[in-house]
Structure formats: structure tokens, C-alpha cells
Design a protein around this motif. Structure first.
Motif, short mmCIF file in Angstrom:
data_model
loop_
_atom_site.label_atom_id
_atom_site.label_comp_id
_atom_site.label_asym_id
_atom_site.label_seq_id
_atom_site.Cartn_x
_atom_site.Cartn_y
_atom_site.Cartn_z
N HIS A 69 -1.71 -2.90 18.69
CA HIS A 69 -0.65 -3.83 18.39
C HIS A 69 0.68 -2.85 17.39
CE1 HIS A 69 -1.43 -7.66 20.92
NE2 HIS A 69 -0.64 -8.01 20.85
N ILE A 70 -0.23 -2.26 17.24
CA ILE A 70 0.37 -1.33 16.21
C ILE A 70 1.55 -0.07 16.64
CG2 ILE A 70 -0.24 0.01 14.28
CD1 ILE A 70 -1.74 -1.99 13.00
N ARG A 71 0.78 0.90 17.47
CA ARG A 71 1.02 1.96 17.74
C ARG A 71 2.55 1.98 18.39
NH1 ARG A 71 -3.96 4.47 21.31
NH2 ARG A 71 -4.47 3.02 22.56
N PRO A 72 3.22 3.03 19.19
CA PRO A 72 4.79 3.44 19.77
C PRO A 72 4.01 2.64 21.64
CG PRO A 72 4.18 5.02 18.76
CD PRO A 72 2.47 4.32 18.19
N GLY A 73 4.60 1.51 21.62
CA GLY A 73 4.57 0.70 22.81
C GLY A 73 5.11 -0.71 22.72
N PRO A 74 5.27 -1.49 23.74
CA PRO A 74 5.97 -2.32 24.32
C PRO A 74 5.40 -3.62 23.35
CG PRO A 74 4.36 -1.59 26.54
CD PRO A 74 4.36 -0.68 25.09
N CYS A 75 3.96 -3.19 23.11
CA CYS A 75 3.08 -4.81 22.17
C CYS A 75 4.00 -4.65 21.03
CB CYS A 75 1.88 -4.45 21.77
SG CYS A 75 1.27 -4.46 23.08
N ARG A 76 4.75 -3.69 20.40
CA ARG A 76 5.49 -3.41 19.13
C ARG A 76 6.59 -4.22 18.35
NH1 ARG A 76 4.21 0.36 14.42
NH2 ARG A 76 5.64 -0.71 12.67
N LEU A 77 7.24 -4.06 19.52
CA LEU A 77 8.87 -4.84 19.17
C LEU A 77 8.85 -6.58 19.82
CD1 LEU A 77 11.82 -3.24 21.63
CD2 LEU A 77 11.72 -3.37 19.15
N ASP A 78 7.65 -6.54 20.40
CA ASP A 78 7.67 -8.14 20.28
C ASP A 78 6.89 -9.53 19.14
OD1 ASP A 78 7.73 -8.21 22.99
OD2 ASP A 78 5.46 -8.16 24.29
N TRP A 79 6.26 -8.02 18.20
CA TRP A 79 5.92 -9.46 16.95
C TRP A 79 6.04 -8.87 15.12
CZ3 TRP A 79 3.40 -6.51 13.10
CH2 TRP A 79 2.61 -5.88 13.51
N ASP A 80 6.74 -7.10 15.75
CA ASP A 80 7.28 -6.73 14.46
C ASP A 80 9.04 -7.35 14.17
OD1 ASP A 80 8.06 -5.24 12.33
OD2 ASP A 80 6.84 -3.57 12.83
N SER A 81 9.03 -8.09 12.93
CA SER A 81 10.20 -8.42 12.87
C SER A 81 10.93 -7.77 12.15
CB SER A 81 9.97 -9.58 12.33
OG SER A 81 9.75 -9.18 11.17
N LEU A 82 10.89 -6.59 11.58
CA LEU A 82 11.57 -5.71 11.00
C LEU A 82 11.91 -4.63 11.93
CD1 LEU A 82 12.17 -5.08 8.41
CD2 LEU A 82 10.77 -3.27 7.83
N MET A 83 11.43 -4.84 13.77
CA MET A 83 11.73 -3.61 14.14
C MET A 83 12.09 -4.11 15.00
SD MET A 83 9.00 -0.43 16.14
CE MET A 83 8.20 0.02 15.11
N THR A 84 14.32 -3.31 16.00
CA THR A 84 14.47 -3.49 16.63
C THR A 84 15.14 -3.07 17.95
OG1 THR A 84 16.71 -2.27 15.11
CG2 THR A 84 16.18 -4.43 14.62
#
Length: 208
Positions: A69-84
């Protein structure tokens, strides 16, 4: 065409720097913010005129799920509210890439949206994993974003000794947001952002 780094050399240097941070004595750190579940410390960075932040908390999931969930990939965008946005610009091998990502404005837009281009590397560490990164001097810029710079940063994730289905997650972050922002505003935002990161990550893993 951008000049790409020597991935193996950069990965080794980055990993060794993060392990150095992880081995710093407790007295080098000062508590910046604390909640029931997460503690944030800081110390002056040796890389720039801001702080190196350390974050630590327990996440209710196994190491592989947490790092996925942390490393680069589709999971990260789904939950990280800061990342657009997040784009992989170059793959070296499965655990090594160059990514470009953008972040939302913060502190009522005192901190405007930022863009970063980072080298990212994930590697085994003890019984767990380390996912780490550092910004590259990428010449292609987009005018609507200020280009920020991540000095060596990363997340160590290891299973809890008495409860291996849960993980101890420890992060080291030193971000130079650049632009015309007082460093004190950046420091205030960073501690709160890291606390929120743990809460958002835990919620995402509960849904997964």
C-alpha cells in the motif's frame, strides 16, 4: 531523454542511509507530535535546512500488505489523501523504479500543490521490508506545480514479535517543499500529515 541514475549504486546508497537513520540513538530525537497510536519525532536534517522526521506506529496487518500500500503502484493513490496523481516513468526491475507524483495543497493552500520525481526502491530488511526513495533532478517540469525535493526517506516495516499478523511501521521523511513557504509552516504540516498517513493507511487496509 533524461539521464537515468545507476539504479544499483543509488539503491545501495539509499538503503545504507536509511539504515543509518534507523540506528540513530533515541536521545538524538525530539517528540514533535504524539497520539494514542503514532509518535512523530524530529531532528535537524543533515541534508537541508529543515528537519528529518521519524514516525512510528503499529498497523493491524502483515508486512507485505502494508508495504504494497505504501510503495509506488495503484494501491497508493486509492488511499493517500495527499497524493493526487502517480505515474511510473521508468522501471528498472520489479522493486526499483522512477515515479512522478503530485500532492494536494495543504494548510488552507498556504502550501500549494507540489510535484516530485523520485527514485523508489523496495528491499528485504531483517524479517520485514524497507521501501525507500530519493528525489531526482528531473529537468522536465510542469508549470502548474512547484517541484519539491525528497531527501533520503523511507519506511521500515517488520512483524511485531509477539503478534506477527501486525506490523511495526517506522518512517523517515525529510521533504524540501521549496517555493516561498516559511519552514515553520512546513514543519507544522509535516507532523500532522504523518499522523494522518497512519490513520488513512490503517483504514485502507481494513477495507482491503
Amino acid at each position: 531523454m533524461e539521464a537515468l541514475p545507476d539504479a544499483a549504486v543509488l539503491a545501495t546508497r539509499l538503503k545504507n542511509t536509511l539504515i543509518q537513520y534507523h540506528n540513530l540513538e533515541d536521545e538524538k530525537w525530539r517528540v514533535a507530535k504524539k497520539t494514542k497510536d503514532v509518535t512523530i519525532w524530529r531532528k535537524p536534517s543533515e541534508e537541508f535546512n529543515g528537519y528529518l522526521f521519524k514516525a512510528q506506529g503499529v498497523i493491524d496487518d502483515v508486512v507485505n500488505s502494508v508495504i504494497d500500500h505504501i510503495r509506488p503502484g495503484p494501491c497508493r493513490l486509492d488511499w493517500d489523501s495527499l497524493m493526487t496523481s502517480l505515474d511510473i516513468l521508468e522501471h528498472f526491475e520489479e522493486n526499483c523504479c522512477v515515479m512522478r507524483y503530485t500532492t494536494a495543497g495543504q494548510l488552507w493552500n498556504i502550501i500549494s500543490p507540489r510535484e516530485f520525481v523520485d527514485f523508489s526502491y523496495t528491499v528485504g530488511y531483517k524479517e520485514g521490508l524497507l521501501s525507500c526513495g530519493i528525489s531526482l533532478d528531473w529537468s522536465e517540469k510542469r508549470s502548474e506545480f512547484v517541484r519539491g525535493y525528497n531527501h533520503p526517506c523511507g519506511w521500515f516495516c517488520v512483524p511485531l514479535k509477539d503478534s506477527p499478523s501486525r506490523s511495526l511501521l517506522t518512517g523517515y521523511i525529510q521533504t524540501d517543499l521549496r517555493g516561498m513557504i516559511p519552514q515553520s509552516a512546513v514543519d507544522t504540516a509535516m507532523a500532522s500529515t504523518l499522523i494522518n498517513f497512519y490513520g488513512d493507511l490503517q483504514k485502507a487496509l481494513q477495507k482491503a
